[in-house]
Design a protein around this motif. Structure first.
Motif, PDB file in Angstrom:
ATOM      1  N   SER A  10       0.747  -1.290  -0.114  1.00 55.57           N
ATOM      2  CA  SER A  10       0.055  -0.050   0.045  1.00 55.57           C
ATOM      3  C   SER A  10       0.740   1.179  -0.079  1.00 55.57           C
ATOM      4  CB  SER A  10      -0.750   0.055   1.144  1.00 55.57           C
ATOM      5  OG  SER A  10      -0.369  -0.046   2.425  1.00 55.57           O
ATOM      6  N   GLY A  11       2.086   1.278   0.557  1.00 57.95           N
ATOM      7  CA  GLY A  11       2.880   2.406   0.541  1.00 57.95           C
ATOM      8  C   GLY A  11       2.851   3.062   1.851  1.00 57.95           C
ATOM      9  N   VAL A  12       1.905   2.487   2.856  1.00 61.02           N
ATOM     10  CA  VAL A  12       1.552   3.153   4.001  1.00 61.02           C
ATOM     11  C   VAL A  12       2.371   2.667   5.006  1.00 61.02           C
ATOM     12  CG1 VAL A  12      -0.139   3.693   5.653  1.00 61.02           C
ATOM     13  CG2 VAL A  12      -0.886   3.570   3.298  1.00 61.02           C
ATOM     14  N   SER A  13       3.239   3.264   5.865  1.00 65.98           N
ATOM     15  CA  SER A  13       3.920   2.921   6.879  1.00 65.98           C
ATOM     16  C   SER A  13       3.456   2.113   7.854  1.00 65.98           C
ATOM     17  CB  SER A  13       5.115   3.957   7.537  1.00 65.98           C
ATOM     18  OG  SER A  13       4.098   4.821   8.238  1.00 65.98           O
ATOM     19  N   THR A  14       4.156   1.169   8.275  1.00 65.82           N
ATOM     20  CA  THR A  14       3.566   0.226   9.455  1.00 65.82           C
ATOM     21  C   THR A  14       3.302   1.236  10.725  1.00 65.82           C
ATOM     22  OG1 THR A  14       6.024  -0.040  10.478  1.00 65.82           O
ATOM     23  CG2 THR A  14       4.947  -1.838   8.861  1.00 65.82           C
ATOM     24  N   ARG A  15       4.164   2.026  10.947  1.00 66.61           N
ATOM     25  CA  ARG A  15       3.817   3.263  11.944  1.00 66.61           C
ATOM     26  C   ARG A  15       2.550   3.802  11.738  1.00 66.61           C
ATOM     27  NH1 ARG A  15       7.524   8.358  13.784  1.00 66.61           N
ATOM     28  NH2 ARG A  15       6.349   9.006  15.518  1.00 66.61           N
ATOM     29  N   SER A  40      -7.591  -7.951   6.434  1.00 70.26           N
ATOM     30  CA  SER A  40      -8.616  -8.653   5.175  1.00 70.26           C
ATOM     31  C   SER A  40      -8.607  -7.792   3.970  1.00 70.26           C
ATOM     32  CB  SER A  40     -10.040  -8.980   5.653  1.00 70.26           C
ATOM     33  OG  SER A  40     -10.459  -7.750   5.727  1.00 70.26           O
ATOM     34  N   ALA A  41      -9.263  -8.312   2.890  1.00 76.06           N
ATOM     35  CA  ALA A  41      -9.133  -7.471   1.533  1.00 76.06           C
ATOM     36  C   ALA A  41      -9.862  -6.340   1.729  1.00 76.06           C
ATOM     37  CB  ALA A  41      -9.884  -8.441   0.418  1.00 76.06           C
ATOM     38  N   GLU A  42     -11.230  -6.336   2.761  1.00 74.30           N
ATOM     39  CA  GLU A  42     -11.889  -5.285   2.857  1.00 74.30           C
ATOM     40  C   GLU A  42     -11.032  -4.129   3.672  1.00 74.30           C
ATOM     41  OE1 GLU A  42     -15.109  -2.522   2.820  1.00 74.30           O
ATOM     42  OE2 GLU A  42     -14.811  -4.486   1.765  1.00 74.30           O
ATOM     43  N   ASP A  43     -10.156  -4.652   4.797  1.00 74.83           N
ATOM     44  CA  ASP A  43      -9.547  -3.579   5.480  1.00 74.83           C
ATOM     45  C   ASP A  43      -8.470  -2.840   4.365  1.00 74.83           C
ATOM     46  OD1 ASP A  43     -10.676  -4.733   7.823  1.00 74.83           O
ATOM     47  OD2 ASP A  43      -9.115  -6.168   8.077  1.00 74.83           O
ATOM     48  N   ILE A  44      -7.954  -3.564   3.521  1.00 75.33           N
ATOM     49  CA  ILE A  44      -6.830  -2.957   2.602  1.00 75.33           C
ATOM     50  C   ILE A  44      -7.823  -1.914   1.656  1.00 75.33           C
ATOM     51  CG2 ILE A  44      -5.525  -3.305   0.553  1.00 75.33           C
ATOM     52  CD1 ILE A  44      -4.648  -6.091   1.932  1.00 75.33           C
ATOM     53  N   ARG A  45      -9.057  -2.272   1.404  1.00 76.91           N
ATOM     54  CA  ARG A  45      -9.888  -1.249   0.663  1.00 76.91           C
ATOM     55  C   ARG A  45     -10.035   0.178   1.408  1.00 76.91           C
ATOM     56  NH1 ARG A  45     -12.509  -5.829  -1.868  1.00 76.91           N
ATOM     57  NH2 ARG A  45     -13.847  -5.972  -0.199  1.00 76.91           N
ATOM     58  N   ARG A  46     -10.284  -0.262   2.694  1.00 74.92           N
ATOM     59  CA  ARG A  46     -10.470   0.935   3.495  1.00 74.92           C
ATOM     60  C   ARG A  46      -9.216   1.522   3.582  1.00 74.92           C
ATOM     61  NH1 ARG A  46     -14.428   2.418   7.507  1.00 74.92           N
ATOM     62  NH2 ARG A  46     -13.567   3.665   9.188  1.00 74.92           N
ATOM     63  N   ILE A  47      -8.062   1.252   3.770  1.00 72.43           N
ATOM     64  CA  ILE A  47      -6.841   1.953   3.629  1.00 72.43           C
ATOM     65  C   ILE A  47      -6.741   2.721   2.576  1.00 72.43           C
ATOM     66  CG2 ILE A  47      -4.104   1.645   3.728  1.00 72.43           C
ATOM     67  CD1 ILE A  47      -4.623  -1.040   5.503  1.00 72.43           C
ATOM     68  N   PHE A  48      -7.061   2.136   1.351  1.00 77.66           N
ATOM     69  CA  PHE A  48      -6.920   2.979   0.261  1.00 77.66           C
ATOM     70  C   PHE A  48      -7.976   4.203   0.358  1.00 77.66           C
ATOM     71  CE2 PHE A  48      -4.450  -0.740  -1.572  1.00 77.66           C
ATOM     72  CZ  PHE A  48      -3.530   0.087  -1.909  1.00 77.66           C
ATOM     73  N   HIS A  49      -9.132   3.740   0.898  1.00 76.31           N
ATOM     74  CA  HIS A  49     -10.153   4.833   0.887  1.00 76.31           C
ATOM     75  C   HIS A  49      -9.705   5.917   1.764  1.00 76.31           C
ATOM     76  CE1 HIS A  49     -13.603   1.978  -0.040  1.00 76.31           C
ATOM     77  NE2 HIS A  49     -12.834   2.453  -1.202  1.00 76.31           N
ATOM     78  N   GLU A  51      -6.527   6.843   2.440  1.00 77.22           N
ATOM     79  CA  GLU A  51      -5.196   7.604   1.807  1.00 77.22           C
ATOM     80  C   GLU A  51      -5.740   8.659   0.824  1.00 77.22           C
ATOM     81  OE1 GLU A  51      -1.947   7.597   2.639  1.00 77.22           O
ATOM     82  OE2 GLU A  51      -2.822   6.660   4.352  1.00 77.22           O
ATOM     83  N   SER A  52      -6.887   7.875   0.079  1.00 77.96           N
ATOM     84  CA  SER A  52      -7.353   8.850  -0.950  1.00 77.96           C
ATOM     85  C   SER A  52      -8.175  10.166  -0.409  1.00 77.96           C
ATOM     86  CB  SER A  52      -8.646   8.031  -1.715  1.00 77.96           C
ATOM     87  OG  SER A  52      -8.204   6.965  -2.342  1.00 77.96           O
ATOM     88  N   LEU A  53      -8.882   9.990   0.640  1.00 80.93           N
ATOM     89  CA  LEU A  53      -9.308  11.327   1.285  1.00 80.93           C
ATOM     90  C   LEU A  53      -8.418  12.136   1.882  1.00 80.93           C
ATOM     91  CD1 LEU A  53     -12.598   9.757   3.073  1.00 80.93           C
ATOM     92  CD2 LEU A  53     -12.359  10.888   1.077  1.00 80.93           C
ATOM     93  N   ARG A  54      -7.300  11.586   2.436  1.00 79.84           N
ATOM     94  CA  ARG A  54      -6.085  12.406   3.173  1.00 79.84           C
ATOM     95  C   ARG A  54      -5.433  13.187   1.976  1.00 79.84           C
ATOM     96  NH1 ARG A  54      -1.429   9.292   5.737  1.00 79.84           N
ATOM     97  NH2 ARG A  54      -0.698  11.625   6.024  1.00 79.84           N
ATOM     98  N   SER A  55      -5.582  12.615   0.469  1.00 80.59           N
ATOM     99  CA  SER A  55      -4.598  13.255  -0.578  1.00 80.59           C
ATOM    100  C   SER A  55      -5.388  14.690  -0.827  1.00 80.59           C
ATOM    101  CB  SER A  55      -4.571  12.360  -1.851  1.00 80.59           C
ATOM    102  OG  SER A  55      -5.998  12.237  -2.345  1.00 80.59           O
ATOM    103  N   LEU A  56      -6.771  14.527  -0.357  1.00 81.70           N
ATOM    104  CA  LEU A  56      -7.579  15.872  -0.821  1.00 81.70           C
ATOM    105  C   LEU A  56      -7.410  16.905   0.374  1.00 81.70           C
ATOM    106  CD1 LEU A  56     -11.039  14.013  -1.575  1.00 81.70           C
ATOM    107  CD2 LEU A  56      -9.298  14.998  -3.220  1.00 81.70           C
ATOM    108  N   GLY A  57      -6.717  16.345   1.644  1.00 81.92           N
ATOM    109  CA  GLY A  57      -6.430  17.464   2.559  1.00 81.92           C
ATOM    110  C   GLY A  57      -7.341  17.351   3.774  1.00 81.92           C
ATOM    111  N   LEU A  58      -7.955  16.202   3.735  1.00 85.14           N
ATOM    112  CA  LEU A  58      -9.100  16.086   4.906  1.00 85.14           C
ATOM    113  C   LEU A  58      -8.052  15.651   6.005  1.00 85.14           C
ATOM    114  CD1 LEU A  58     -11.168  15.807   2.548  1.00 85.14           C
ATOM    115  CD2 LEU A  58     -12.439  14.188   3.831  1.00 85.14           C
ATOM    116  N   SER A  59      -8.588  15.823   7.086  1.00 83.96           N
ATOM    117  CA  SER A  59      -7.824  15.625   8.647  1.00 83.96           C
ATOM    118  C   SER A  59      -8.302  14.072   8.789  1.00 83.96           C
ATOM    119  CB  SER A  59      -8.087  16.426   9.481  1.00 83.96           C
ATOM    120  OG  SER A  59      -9.692  16.287  10.020  1.00 83.96           O
ATOM    121  N   LEU A  60      -7.698  13.183   9.566  1.00 78.42           N
ATOM    122  CA  LEU A  60      -8.085  11.999   9.983  1.00 78.42           C
ATOM    123  C   LEU A  60      -9.416  12.077  10.787  1.00 78.42           C
ATOM    124  CD1 LEU A  60      -4.761  10.381  11.262  1.00 78.42           C
ATOM    125  CD2 LEU A  60      -5.631  10.165   9.002  1.00 78.42           C
ATOM    126  N   LYS A  61      -9.887  12.994  11.537  1.00 80.64           N
ATOM    127  CA  LYS A  61     -10.963  13.044  12.138  1.00 80.64           C
ATOM    128  C   LYS A  61     -11.955  13.201  11.046  1.00 80.64           C
ATOM    129  CE  LYS A  61     -13.317  15.898  15.752  1.00 80.64           C
ATOM    130  NZ  LYS A  61     -13.171  16.909  16.750  1.00 80.64           N
TER     131      LYS A  61
END
Length: 335
Positions: A10-15, A40-49, A51-61
């Motif tokens: 995914s390119g997302v660090s373990t940290r 799971s596959a669904e967990d990985i899809r959520r990770i990509f979701h 990251e996609s929203l982070r790329s738009l500038g949204l905060s984690l909250k």
């Protein structure tokens, strides 16, 4: 898939994955017998979701709220993100301009950098007196970045401050033509007016002449007239039609007549100007004020041809025109 594998794919660090887990943003659905996170596959899809929203500038909250609430509508949030991003770009553009101004001034030490920063802060003050002081109180031996001054000239609405800025710009010794020429084509008519006036006061160069010549086609009369006066003083013949129109219209007609006189130093051009003025006299036979201004322009020209044009006008049907023509003839005879 274990956390290390997820990080590699995914390119997302373990940290960061552990941080997502701690926040409840992306929690792995399984654990291995040894207690390791298993995605799971669904967990990985959520990770990509995420990251996609982070790329738009949204905060984690904000991302957590968006993913948790199925009724959440993005319109308002996206609108806020656009506004925030525009403000951030404006701040970063201002910072970039400051850095470029400092770089252009080639400071030899931090004191030089601080002086440029002080100047920039003064030029962006809300007080016109403070902006003017920032220019006029600089030591004469201290050069100011021409590009910075040009930008300030284009933005300055106060006529006194603008005059001080143009004065400083002519003495900066730098090249501000690129920025001023761009300003001469700006959509804002006030910026075009400031740009052309500043170019008119700079030393004559091919670039300045080109910019002023282009300004003769500007839709704004004030821009055209300022450019024509500057070109006329520099002996550029393309200004003649605009200068004659200024005499006819009574717009800075005295200055326009003086510029026509400068252009008439060339005998061939003098004949062209004389003919054009005579044609305008004939075309405005019912407008005494226009004809008087045209006669005034004729009197300013060198040579004796003006007398031949003025003599018939001493018998004009309009008594005022006749008297003025006679007075001008007497003046020319005394010369």
């Amino acid at each position: 898939m274990l956390i290390g594998d997820v990080a590699r794919h995914s390119g997302v660090s373990t940290r960061m994955l552990r941080h997502y887990d701690a926040l409840g943003l992306v929690r792995p659905t399984g654990r291995t017998a040894g207690g390791y996170r298993e995605y799971s596959a669904e967990d990985i899809r959520r990770i990509f979701h995420v990251e996609s929203l982070r790329s738009l500038g949204l905060s984690l909250k904000q991302i957590a709220r968006a993913l948790a609430d199925p009724t959440f509508t993005p319109a308002a949030l996206v609108s806020d993100l656009i506004q925030w991003t525009e403000q951030r770009l404006e701040r970063e553009t201002e910072l970039l301009e400051r850095l470029r101004a400092i770089d252009a001034s080639a400071p030899t030490g931090w004191q030089g950098v601080l002086r440029i920063v002080e100047l920039m802060q003064g030029l962006t003050s809300t007080s016109a007196a403070r902006r003017q002081q920032a220019v006029l109180t600089r030591p004469h031996a201290e050069s100011m970045p021409a590009d910075l001054l040009a930008g300030a000239v284009l933005a300055e609405p106060d006529p006194n401050v603008a005059g001080a800025l143009r004065w400083a710009l002519t003495r900066s010794g730098g090249d501000a033509m690129a920025k001023l020429a761009a300003g001469a084509h700006a959509p804002d008519v006030d910026i075009r007016r400031r740009a052309v006036r500043a170019i008119a006061e700079l030393p004559e160069t091919p670039e300045a002449t080109t910019a002023l010549t282009d300004a003769l086609a500007d839709p704004d009369p004030a821009v055209r007239r300022q450019a024509a006066l500057a070109l006329g003083r520099r002996g550029v013949a393309t200004a003649v039609p605009t200068l004659i129109a200024m005499v006819v219209e009574g717009a800075s007609d005295v200055e326009a007549a003086e510029a026509l006189a400068t252009l008439s130093a060339d005998p061939g051009r003098a004949e062209q100007i004389m003919t054009a003025l005579a044609g305008e006299l004939a075309g405005h036979s019912t407008e005494p004020a226009v004809r008087i201004r045209l006669m005034q322009a004729l009197v300013e020209l060198p040579g004796g041809t003006a007398q031949d044009i003025l003599r018939p006008l001493t018998h004009d049907d309009d008594h005022t025109v006749a008297l003025v023509a006679e007075a001008f003839l007497d003046l020319l005879d005394q010369r």
